[in-house]
Design a protein around this motif. Structure first.
Motif, PDB file in Angstrom:
ATOM      1  N   GLY A  98       0.760  -1.498   0.038  1.00 25.69           N
ATOM      2  CA  GLY A  98       0.058   0.091  -0.096  1.00 25.69           C
ATOM      3  C   GLY A  98       0.778   1.218  -0.023  1.00 25.69           C
ATOM      4  N   ARG A  99       0.335   2.286  -0.642  1.00 24.95           N
ATOM      5  CA  ARG A  99       1.061   3.552  -0.556  1.00 24.95           C
ATOM      6  C   ARG A  99       1.193   4.073   0.880  1.00 24.95           C
ATOM      7  NH1 ARG A  99      -3.592   7.352  -3.428  1.00 24.95           N
ATOM      8  NH2 ARG A  99      -5.319   6.585  -1.706  1.00 24.95           N
ATOM      9  N   ASP A 100       0.593   3.423   2.054  1.00 25.45           N
ATOM     10  CA  ASP A 100       0.856   4.107   3.288  1.00 25.45           C
ATOM     11  C   ASP A 100       1.988   3.135   3.917  1.00 25.45           C
ATOM     12  OD1 ASP A 100      -0.328   1.526   3.522  1.00 25.45           O
ATOM     13  OD2 ASP A 100      -2.092   2.152   5.008  1.00 25.45           O
ATOM     14  N   GLY A 101       2.671   2.160   3.249  1.00 25.51           N
ATOM     15  CA  GLY A 101       3.624   1.600   3.828  1.00 25.51           C
ATOM     16  C   GLY A 101       3.327   0.280   4.474  1.00 25.51           C
ATOM     17  N   LEU A 102       1.969  -0.086   4.559  1.00 23.64           N
ATOM     18  CA  LEU A 102       1.429  -1.441   5.152  1.00 23.64           C
ATOM     19  C   LEU A 102       1.016  -2.259   3.777  1.00 23.64           C
ATOM     20  CD1 LEU A 102      -0.785  -0.109   7.691  1.00 23.64           C
ATOM     21  CD2 LEU A 102       1.696  -1.097   8.104  1.00 23.64           C
ATOM     22  N   LEU A 103       1.130  -3.716   4.092  1.00 27.14           N
ATOM     23  CA  LEU A 103       0.533  -4.757   3.142  1.00 27.14           C
ATOM     24  C   LEU A 103      -0.808  -4.440   3.200  1.00 27.14           C
ATOM     25  CD1 LEU A 103       3.046  -7.747   3.956  1.00 27.14           C
ATOM     26  CD2 LEU A 103       3.210  -6.302   1.973  1.00 27.14           C
ATOM     27  N   VAL A 104      -1.404  -4.665   2.162  1.00 22.30           N
ATOM     28  CA  VAL A 104      -2.868  -4.749   2.062  1.00 22.30           C
ATOM     29  C   VAL A 104      -3.332  -6.052   1.406  1.00 22.30           C
ATOM     30  CG1 VAL A 104      -4.657  -3.630   0.723  1.00 22.30           C
ATOM     31  CG2 VAL A 104      -2.874  -2.272   1.463  1.00 22.30           C
ATOM     32  N   ASP A 105      -4.427  -6.628   1.696  1.00 21.00           N
ATOM     33  CA  ASP A 105      -5.074  -7.913   1.620  1.00 21.00           C
ATOM     34  C   ASP A 105      -5.662  -7.541  -0.063  1.00 21.00           C
ATOM     35  OD1 ASP A 105      -6.524 -10.135   0.815  1.00 21.00           O
ATOM     36  OD2 ASP A 105      -7.299 -10.323   2.828  1.00 21.00           O
ATOM     37  N   THR A 106      -5.184  -8.088  -0.988  1.00 19.21           N
ATOM     38  CA  THR A 106      -5.701  -7.739  -2.549  1.00 19.21           C
ATOM     39  C   THR A 106      -6.326  -9.020  -2.943  1.00 19.21           C
ATOM     40  OG1 THR A 106      -3.665  -7.680  -3.572  1.00 19.21           O
ATOM     41  CG2 THR A 106      -4.530  -5.603  -2.777  1.00 19.21           C
ATOM     42  N   ARG A 107      -6.822 -10.020  -2.085  1.00 22.05           N
ATOM     43  CA  ARG A 107      -7.338 -11.276  -2.672  1.00 22.05           C
ATOM     44  C   ARG A 107      -8.232 -11.444  -3.859  1.00 22.05           C
ATOM     45  NH1 ARG A 107      -9.468 -14.183   2.356  1.00 22.05           N
ATOM     46  NH2 ARG A 107      -8.033 -12.647   3.430  1.00 22.05           N
ATOM     47  N   ARG A 108      -8.956 -10.383  -4.417  1.00 23.04           N
ATOM     48  CA  ARG A 108      -9.625 -10.208  -5.333  1.00 23.04           C
ATOM     49  C   ARG A 108      -8.889 -10.245  -6.738  1.00 23.04           C
ATOM     50  NH1 ARG A 108     -14.517  -5.947  -3.534  1.00 23.04           N
ATOM     51  NH2 ARG A 108     -15.367  -7.250  -2.322  1.00 23.04           N
ATOM     52  N   SER A 109      -7.825  -9.700  -6.543  1.00 19.52           N
ATOM     53  CA  SER A 109      -6.966  -9.959  -7.795  1.00 19.52           C
ATOM     54  C   SER A 109      -5.986 -11.073  -7.902  1.00 19.52           C
ATOM     55  CB  SER A 109      -6.283  -8.514  -8.089  1.00 19.52           C
ATOM     56  OG  SER A 109      -5.527  -8.058  -7.014  1.00 19.52           O
ATOM     57  N   CYS A 110      -6.166 -11.755  -6.823  1.00 22.05           N
ATOM     58  CA  CYS A 110      -5.181 -12.776  -6.498  1.00 22.05           C
ATOM     59  C   CYS A 110      -4.952 -13.837  -7.887  1.00 22.05           C
ATOM     60  CB  CYS A 110      -5.446 -13.735  -5.128  1.00 22.05           C
ATOM     61  SG  CYS A 110      -4.048 -14.961  -4.987  1.00 22.05           S
ATOM     62  N   GLN A 111      -4.071 -13.962  -8.083  1.00 21.40           N
ATOM     63  CA  GLN A 111      -3.691 -15.202  -9.353  1.00 21.40           C
ATOM     64  C   GLN A 111      -3.424 -16.582  -9.335  1.00 21.40           C
ATOM     65  OE1 GLN A 111      -0.746 -13.059 -11.579  1.00 21.40           O
ATOM     66  NE2 GLN A 111      -1.833 -11.361 -12.465  1.00 21.40           N
ATOM     67  N   ALA A 112      -3.379 -16.756  -7.922  1.00 22.12           N
ATOM     68  CA  ALA A 112      -3.036 -18.300  -7.433  1.00 22.12           C
ATOM     69  C   ALA A 112      -3.799 -18.577  -6.452  1.00 22.12           C
ATOM     70  CB  ALA A 112      -1.327 -18.266  -6.996  1.00 22.12           C
ATOM     71  N   GLY A 113      -5.099 -18.629  -6.616  1.00 22.04           N
ATOM     72  CA  GLY A 113      -5.841 -19.452  -5.556  1.00 22.04           C
ATOM     73  C   GLY A 113      -6.378 -18.610  -4.635  1.00 22.04           C
ATOM     74  N   ARG A 114      -6.328 -19.092  -3.152  1.00 21.26           N
ATOM     75  CA  ARG A 114      -6.687 -18.118  -2.226  1.00 21.26           C
ATOM     76  C   ARG A 114      -5.586 -17.960  -1.152  1.00 21.26           C
ATOM     77  NH1 ARG A 114     -12.429 -19.382  -0.782  1.00 21.26           N
ATOM     78  NH2 ARG A 114     -11.631 -19.293   1.169  1.00 21.26           N
ATOM     79  N   LEU A 115      -5.863 -17.181  -0.213  1.00 22.04           N
ATOM     80  CA  LEU A 115      -5.080 -16.734   0.919  1.00 22.04           C
ATOM     81  C   LEU A 115      -5.143 -17.863   1.838  1.00 22.04           C
ATOM     82  CD1 LEU A 115      -5.031 -12.917   1.006  1.00 22.04           C
ATOM     83  CD2 LEU A 115      -3.033 -14.423   0.603  1.00 22.04           C
ATOM     84  N   SER A 116      -4.127 -18.489   2.544  1.00 20.47           N
ATOM     85  CA  SER A 116      -4.322 -19.273   3.513  1.00 20.47           C
ATOM     86  C   SER A 116      -4.441 -18.576   4.829  1.00 20.47           C
ATOM     87  CB  SER A 116      -3.293 -20.422   3.798  1.00 20.47           C
ATOM     88  OG  SER A 116      -2.197 -19.842   3.877  1.00 20.47           O
ATOM     89  N   ALA A 117      -4.979 -19.351   6.144  1.00 18.84           N
ATOM     90  CA  ALA A 117      -4.805 -18.550   7.555  1.00 18.84           C
ATOM     91  C   ALA A 117      -3.620 -18.122   7.714  1.00 18.84           C
ATOM     92  CB  ALA A 117      -5.533 -19.522   8.494  1.00 18.84           C
ATOM     93  N   ASN A 118      -2.488 -18.981   7.218  1.00 12.85           N
ATOM     94  CA  ASN A 118      -0.922 -18.803   7.756  1.00 12.85           C
ATOM     95  C   ASN A 118      -0.565 -17.436   6.702  1.00 12.85           C
ATOM     96  OD1 ASN A 118      -0.807 -20.905   9.320  1.00 12.85           O
ATOM     97  ND2 ASN A 118      -0.007 -22.427   7.424  1.00 12.85           N
ATOM     98  N   ASP A 119      -1.082 -17.121   5.718  1.00 16.83           N
ATOM     99  CA  ASP A 119      -0.696 -15.978   4.818  1.00 16.83           C
ATOM    100  C   ASP A 119      -1.452 -14.962   5.473  1.00 16.83           C
ATOM    101  OD1 ASP A 119       0.771 -17.692   3.102  1.00 16.83           O
ATOM    102  OD2 ASP A 119      -1.071 -17.931   1.752  1.00 16.83           O
ATOM    103  N   VAL A 120      -2.637 -14.894   5.773  1.00 17.23           N
ATOM    104  CA  VAL A 120      -3.070 -13.776   6.688  1.00 17.23           C
ATOM    105  C   VAL A 120      -2.401 -13.442   7.954  1.00 17.23           C
ATOM    106  CG1 VAL A 120      -5.470 -12.868   7.602  1.00 17.23           C
ATOM    107  CG2 VAL A 120      -5.643 -14.223   5.473  1.00 17.23           C
TER     108      VAL A 120
END
Length: 179
Positions: A98-120
């Motif tokens: 993100g432009r604020d310096g934090l990581l942002v969850d963008t799973r809607r544009s994810c090209q490799a399936g789903r985010l796991s609980a470990n990834d979150v």
């Protein structure tokens, strides 16, 4: 006594004339009865075979997750660091810088399936670590405003983001980092 003997004689003579009827027991149906009733032997055999050879039930990833099963992670954990995992998630557009310096969850544009609980959980840990870093930077340079420190850190950090990583531009749109 003569009468008793006569009665006995009459009983013996009459017993010889009375016979039980012949009973014939058939243990199988006749061919006509088999035709009329139908034969379900083939259907019964197919049903028995289907019951003995189970097949898998196709389930969607959402159904598996509802059953409590974790989907396979997007990134293999073998010999990779958490930073490597974040880079993979950035390349697959599942997470963005993100432009604020934090990581942002963008799973809607994810090209490799789903985010796991470990990834979150990893994204949350990285964001907490970044906030703590900015707080520490503020203690080292108390005269510099926190927003300025954050912006400076984010600009330097953006240079080190993996090529092809998902990043947010200043106008709020998302795109891949060009190298």
């Amino acid at each position: 006594m003569k009468h008793c003997g006569l009665l006995l004689l009459a009983a013996l003579i009459s017993a010889g004339c009375i016979r039980a009827p012949e009973i014939v027991m058939v243990d199988r149906a006749t061919a006509l009865e088999e035709q009329a009733s139908g034969s379900f032997k083939d259907v019964e055999q197919r049903l028995a075979r289907a019951g003995m050879s189970p097949t898998p039930v196709p389930l969607t990833p959402n159904q598996l997750e509802e059953l409590g099963m974790q989907p396979t992670p997007l990134v293999e954990n073998m010999g990779k660091t958490q930073a490597d995992r974040v880079d993979e998630l950035l390349r697959h557009h599942c997470v963005g810088e993100g432009r604020d310096g934090l990581l942002v969850d963008t799973r809607r544009s994810c090209q490799a399936g789903r985010l796991s609980a470990n990834d979150v959980a990893l994204v949350e840990r990285v964001n907490r670590a970044r906030v703590l870093l900015w707080q520490w930077m503020r203690t080292v340079r108390p005269t510099v405003p926190e927003e300025s420190l954050r912006r400076s850190w984010q600009q330097l950090h953006a240079e080190g983001v993996v090529c092809g990583g998902w990043v947010e531009s200043n106008d709020g749109t998302w795109g891949e980092k060009k190298c």
